[in-house]
Design a protein around this motif. Structure first.
Motif, PDB file in Angstrom:
ATOM      1  N   VAL A 181       0.674  47.077  19.473  1.00 36.62           N
ATOM      2  CA  VAL A 181      -0.239  47.844  18.487  1.00 36.62           C
ATOM      3  C   VAL A 181      -0.704  46.956  17.510  1.00 36.62           C
ATOM      4  N   ALA A 182      -1.945  46.968  17.194  1.00 34.39           N
ATOM      5  CA  ALA A 182      -2.449  46.022  15.984  1.00 34.39           C
ATOM      6  C   ALA A 182      -1.893  46.499  14.656  1.00 34.39           C
ATOM      7  N   ARG A 183      -1.702  45.410  13.678  1.00 32.98           N
ATOM      8  CA  ARG A 183      -1.275  45.628  12.375  1.00 32.98           C
ATOM      9  C   ARG A 183      -2.539  45.922  11.671  1.00 32.98           C
ATOM     10  N   THR A 184      -2.467  47.006  10.566  1.00 32.82           N
ATOM     11  CA  THR A 184      -3.479  47.596   9.927  1.00 32.82           C
ATOM     12  C   THR A 184      -3.582  46.604   8.661  1.00 32.82           C
ATOM     13  N   SER A 185      -4.816  46.745   8.163  1.00 29.27           N
ATOM     14  CA  SER A 185      -4.924  46.013   6.806  1.00 29.27           C
ATOM     15  C   SER A 185      -5.994  46.636   5.712  1.00 29.27           C
ATOM     16  N   GLY A 186      -5.729  46.714   4.614  1.00 28.95           N
ATOM     17  CA  GLY A 186      -6.587  47.423   3.665  1.00 28.95           C
ATOM     18  C   GLY A 186      -5.929  47.406   2.326  1.00 28.95           C
ATOM     19  N   THR A 187      -6.563  48.383   1.462  1.00 25.51           N
ATOM     20  CA  THR A 187      -5.997  48.214  -0.010  1.00 25.51           C
ATOM     21  C   THR A 187      -4.657  49.018  -0.153  1.00 25.51           C
ATOM     22  N   ALA A 188      -4.239  49.633   0.781  1.00 24.22           N
ATOM     23  CA  ALA A 188      -3.010  50.453   0.657  1.00 24.22           C
ATOM     24  C   ALA A 188      -1.833  49.713   0.732  1.00 24.22           C
ATOM     25  N   VAL A 189      -0.855  49.920   0.361  1.00 22.58           N
ATOM     26  CA  VAL A 189       0.483  49.279   0.427  1.00 22.58           C
ATOM     27  C   VAL A 189       1.602  50.320   0.651  1.00 22.58           C
ATOM     28  N   ARG A 190       2.612  49.945   1.432  1.00 21.77           N
ATOM     29  CA  ARG A 190       3.867  50.909   1.638  1.00 21.77           C
ATOM     30  C   ARG A 190       5.169  50.167   1.188  1.00 21.77           C
ATOM     31  N   LEU A 191       6.099  50.920   0.928  1.00 21.74           N
ATOM     32  CA  LEU A 191       7.578  50.583   0.344  1.00 21.74           C
ATOM     33  C   LEU A 191       8.257  50.193   1.781  1.00 21.74           C
ATOM     34  N   ALA A 192       8.191  50.755   2.780  1.00 17.30           N
ATOM     35  CA  ALA A 192       9.046  50.545   4.017  1.00 17.30           C
ATOM     36  C   ALA A 192       8.105  51.000   5.311  1.00 17.30           C
ATOM     37  N   THR A 193       8.452  50.460   6.568  1.00 14.56           N
ATOM     38  CA  THR A 193       7.847  50.780   7.830  1.00 14.56           C
ATOM     39  C   THR A 193       8.534  52.310   8.253  1.00 14.56           C
ATOM     40  N   VAL A 194       7.748  52.747   9.280  1.00 11.05           N
ATOM     41  CA  VAL A 194       8.395  53.860   9.784  1.00 11.05           C
ATOM     42  C   VAL A 194       9.774  53.771  10.590  1.00 11.05           C
ATOM     43  N   SER A 195       9.823  52.537  11.156  1.00 13.21           N
ATOM     44  CA  SER A 195      11.199  52.229  11.651  1.00 13.21           C
ATOM     45  C   SER A 195      12.290  51.995  10.702  1.00 13.21           C
ATOM     46  N   GLU A 196      12.048  51.597   9.565  1.00 12.01           N
ATOM     47  CA  GLU A 196      12.918  51.335   8.305  1.00 12.01           C
ATOM     48  C   GLU A 196      13.277  52.882   7.857  1.00 12.01           C
ATOM     49  N   VAL A 197      12.487  53.635   7.648  1.00 12.16           N
ATOM     50  CA  VAL A 197      12.646  54.920   7.082  1.00 12.16           C
ATOM     51  C   VAL A 197      13.417  55.682   8.074  1.00 12.16           C
ATOM     52  N   THR A 198      13.130  55.717   9.398  1.00  9.79           N
ATOM     53  CA  THR A 198      13.822  56.360  10.454  1.00  9.79           C
ATOM     54  C   THR A 198      15.343  55.607  10.275  1.00  9.79           C
ATOM     55  N   GLY A 199      15.474  54.691  10.183  1.00 10.15           N
ATOM     56  CA  GLY A 199      16.944  54.079  10.168  1.00 10.15           C
ATOM     57  C   GLY A 199      17.718  54.626   8.887  1.00 10.15           C
ATOM     58  N   SER A 200      17.195  54.837   7.999  1.00 11.38           N
ATOM     59  CA  SER A 200      17.633  55.419   6.516  1.00 11.38           C
ATOM     60  C   SER A 200      17.977  56.979   7.015  1.00 11.38           C
ATOM     61  N   LEU A 201      16.852  57.682   7.762  1.00 12.52           N
ATOM     62  CA  LEU A 201      17.164  58.894   8.163  1.00 12.52           C
ATOM     63  C   LEU A 201      18.485  59.413   9.127  1.00 12.52           C
ATOM     64  N   ARG A 202      18.733  58.091   9.883  1.00 10.59           N
ATOM     65  CA  ARG A 202      19.726  58.185  10.731  1.00 10.59           C
ATOM     66  C   ARG A 202      21.091  58.238   9.837  1.00 10.59           C
ATOM     67  N   GLU A 203      21.100  57.595   8.702  1.00  8.78           N
ATOM     68  CA  GLU A 203      22.221  57.396   8.156  1.00  8.78           C
ATOM     69  C   GLU A 203      22.571  58.666   7.344  1.00  8.78           C
ATOM     70  N   VAL A 204      21.730  59.682   7.324  1.00  8.14           N
ATOM     71  CA  VAL A 204      22.143  61.118   6.771  1.00  8.14           C
ATOM     72  C   VAL A 204      22.849  61.782   7.703  1.00  8.14           C
ATOM     73  N   VAL A 205      24.498  62.055   6.991  1.00  6.42           N
ATOM     74  CA  VAL A 205      25.295  62.613   7.945  1.00  6.42           C
ATOM     75  C   VAL A 205      25.750  63.710   7.024  1.00  6.42           C
TER      76      VAL A 205
END
Length: 768
Positions: A181-205
């Motif tokens: 998948v191509a990487r998007t570019s624009g004026t928006a920014v994000r704090l984390a990737t979907v993968s990183e957020v998914t990893g933090s959600l897996r730590e919710v126990v």
């Protein structure tokens, strides 16, 4: 220290960090401590062997400055290269397909050299054109730059770059990670990737206490009710109950209904198959459950005493919760069952994980609407439809939201200047690449710059500076594609103004953190400006010297803040103080601000500066450097022409900052050290507030300080913090602090003190 001496780092800090990591592993079993232990062992081994020179910008022996190093807490290099990684599965498969004549002594070298051939270059160029690649570490871009240079006709630059890379080709990965998948570019920014957020959600126990409660409600309470019912069947007469603490009613073990033995055996079998320990109050050895269970196991050999305990247990539970099958007991169990069936955060996190699985792992979210919506029938997890997603989980998902930085600040996704600094490289990289007309080269430059900004800073001594992006050989080679335009410069300046105002207005209580200063510095260079932006210096590594930019920043502050509340409160020197002759020390060939450093040291005596060096003494000197320079505020507001924008909100921003100071000082501290940090941060925010208030009208200034005095009284810190308010009020009336920082019962509020701080002394014990 003589001018031909240089400072080196002591291994004491690393030894302390290793001891803390070991203690953490022993006390909590935290496996994350193992990584820290490995890092600090490597640091100490390198320092002992001489392979590491901590404090140098090239700390690893024989290693160019451009190599990305693993850096432990505090800026200590471990000696490891981040680009020296094992082959991925895809790389291993490719290696097996390579012709036998591909040279190289290691697998990594063979791959790197293959990508210098025609087939390898073609693969790199195809990925560059489609955007199907990722640069995680700056070195990942190196051979892609070579391929691009050769394709665009810059053969000489490509060969020079290969010559610089060749000595480490056997160790480092110089190719990007290929993605479908191509990487998007624009004026928006994000704090984390979907993968990183998914990893933090897996730590919710589920917390252990909640899990135990649910087990009690769903497993052990039903078994308990069946156990009570079994014993109630054996009672002759009325069921036992409690009256004034005494047991009344019939006796158990006087009768045995038909089939009771089979029901007993069935219950014991169900208990044995429960596959989990008894939880909750039932686990206590003297609980009703424990006594009735023990009696059931030994029902053929019960003594009179045992029967008495069975009778007491039945009386306890019947009196409290009703007889088995009664309305009272049924209603209680229905309520408990409903509680046990409530969705857990762990289950709801699973819903979000499933939803996020529909998005590219290394991408972001254009909207939270679908992600944060209530659970629906389409969700596959066993969670009732209509269940709302908790705020805490929505906040985790929001970290992947792609939006303009100011929107993420308003949403609370970016809660501080430090976090703002982590996302700015995404915006800065696009602006930095905007002068490159070739879109393929611009995309590669953007990803490389973003990866470079993720490099952790090194601990540097002797006025050395961090490695700059332009020092990467492949980044320098990309400059052949740059065509600077006025439009680019104007766009960068607009972004610089917006980011600066965002930091000042959204986090007015906080000094600009070093990563943010670095990003602003990168933008100023691209905007054609040369601003003396200064970093916060750590007190424990301060060498007692400042470079020329501190004095240049102080010149701007003295010139622009003259006659203001800030200048009067902090006794800023006149502009002429900074216009003397520049002095260059021969030993490091760096311009040092000797006049500036000497003045900071003299002014620090107000904090009780001793004759010998100490961390507190260093802190007092550093604080004076921040006062004299306004720690970048005067430079940015003046040179970016932001004074009118600041003036429009000066009173509001100053009050918000003063309010933060008061709230911070009302919080209990966990230790004496925490109390010192609390006062230091409050004093730094106080300085920011006075800077902002300097742009307000005299009427606004007086009204704000009166409001501050009332606020301090209302929250209960008036008895010990009143001197700070009195000092500020006195300056507004035209009075001035003496050499000890006092004025008619008022005190100048500074963050550092050698010895006990006057505020903590007056405050008394406030540690939790």
């Amino acid at each position: 220290m003589s001018e031909d001496q240089t400072h080196t780092a002591s291994p004491g800090y690393a030894t302390g960090q290793l001891a803390r990591a070991l203690a953490r592993l022993v006390e909590s079993g935290d496996q994350g401590a193992l990584r820290k232990i490995r890092q600090w062992e490597a640091v100490l081994a390198g320092m002992t062997s001489g392979n590491l020179t901590v404090g140098s910008r090239t700390p690893v022996a024989g290693t160019p400055a451009w190599v990305t190093l693993e850096v432990a807490h505090g800026g200590f290099a471990t000696g490891e290269y981040l680009a020296e990684v094992p082959l991925t599965d895809d790389e291993t498969a490719k290696l097996l397909r390579l012709p036998d004549d591909v040279p190289g002594e290691t697998d990594r070298e063979r791959l790197n050299l293959w990508y210098l051939g025609d087939a390898g270059q073609a693969e790199l160029l195809a990925a560059l054109r489609t955007g199907h690649y990722r640069v995680d570490v700056p070195e990942d871009a190196a051979l892609a730059v070579v391929a691009l240079l050769l394709d665009r006709g810059f053969a000489e630059q490509a060969l020079d770059l290969v010559a610089e890379l060749r000595p480490l080709a056997h160790r480092l990965r110089f190719t990007p990670r290929f993605e479908p998948v191509a990487r998007t570019s624009g004026t928006a920014v994000r704090l984390a990737t979907v993968s990183e957020v998914t990893g933090s959600l897996r730590e919710v126990v589920m917390p252990q206490q909640i899990a135990a409660m649910r087990t009690t409600l769903s497993v052990w309470n039903p078994l308990y009710d069946r156990l009570v019912a079994l014993w109630c069947e054996t009672v002759d007469g009325d069921l036992p109950y409690l009256e004034a603490g005494s047991v009344r009613g019939g006796w158990p073990c006087r009768r045995q209904p038909e089939g009771w033995a089979d029901r007993r055996a069935h219950w014991l079998a169900d208990y044995a198959s429960a596959d989990r320990p008894v939880s909750g109050r039932h686990a206590h050895p003297r609980s009703n459950f424990a006594r009735l269970h023990a009696a059931l196991r030994n029902s053929d050999t019960l003594s009179a005493r045992d029967v008495g305990w069975v009778r007491r247990a039945i009386a306890n539970t019947v009196t409290k919760a009703g007889a088995p099958g009664s309305t009272q007991r049924s209603q209680l169990r229905d309520t408990q069952a409903a509680v046990a069936a409530l969705p857990t955060n762990e289950g709801l996190a699973g819903v979000l994980i499933d939803r996020l699985g529909r998005y590219p792992a290394d991408g972001g979210l254009s909207s939270l609407d679908r992600i944060a919506a209530d659970v629906s029938d389409q969700d596959t997890r066993d969670v009732p439809a209509g269940t709302p997603i908790p705020v805490a989980l929505r906040d985790k998902a929001a970290r992947a939201l792609e939006a303009p930085a100011d929107e993420l600040v308003r949403r609370g996704v970016i809660p501080s200047g430090e976090v703002l600094a982590t996302v700015l490289p995404q915006l800065t990289s696009r602006l930095m690449s905007s002068g490159i007309e070739d879109p393929v080269a611009a995309g590669l430059y953007e990803q490389t710059y973003t990866a470079f900004r993720r490099r952790r800073s090194l601990l540097l001594l002797n006025l050395e500076h961090q490695v700059r992006f332009s020092e990467l050989p492949w980044a320098r080679a990309l400059s052949v594609f740059r065509v600077s335009t006025r439009d680019e410069t104007a766009a960068v300046r607009r972004a610089l103004r917006q980011v600066t105002m965002l930091a000042i207005t959204e986090f007015p209580h906080a000094i600009l953190p070093n990563p943010l200063v670095a990003e602003l510095g990168a933008l100023t260079g691209r905007a054609g400006l040369k601003l003396p932006l200064v970093e916060e210096v750590a007190a424990d590594i301060f060498m007692g010297r400042f470079t020329r930019k501190w004095q240049d920043a102080a010149l701007v502050a003295s010139r622009t803040m003259a006659g203001t509340l800030y200048s009067d409160y902090y006794d800023l020197p006149g502009e002429s103080t900074w216009t003397g002759e520049r002095k260059t020390t021969w030993w490091n060939r760096r311009r040092t601000a000797d006049v500036f450093g000497e003045l900071c040291e003299r002014r620090a005596r107000e904090a009780g500066l001793p004759k010998w060096r100490s961390t507190a003494g260093n802190g007092a000197i550093i604080e004076q450097s921040q006062i004299l320079t306004t720690h970048n505020l005067a430079v940015l507001v003046t040179e970016l022409d932001l004074a009118d924008q600041v003036r429009e909100r000066a009173g509001e921003l100053a009050w918000h900052t003063f309010d933060w100071v008061v709230r911070r000082l009302t919080q209990p501290a966990d230790s004496g050290h925490a109390a010192l940090i609390q006062v230091k941060n409050a004093a730094y925010a106080w300085r920011q507030a006075i800077f902002l208030l300097s742009f307000a009208t005299p009427e606004q200034q007086k009204a704000t300080v009166r409001k501050l005095g009332t606020h301090v009284h209302d929250v209960g810190i008036d008895s010990w913090f009143r001197p700070a308010v009195r000092g500020l009020s006195g300056v507004l009336r035209g009075e001035r602090f003496d050499s000890a920082g006092t004025v008619h019962g008022g005190k100048r509020f500074l963050g550092w003190a050698v010895g006990e701080h006057w505020a903590l002394s007056a405050r008394g014990p406030a540690v939790r």
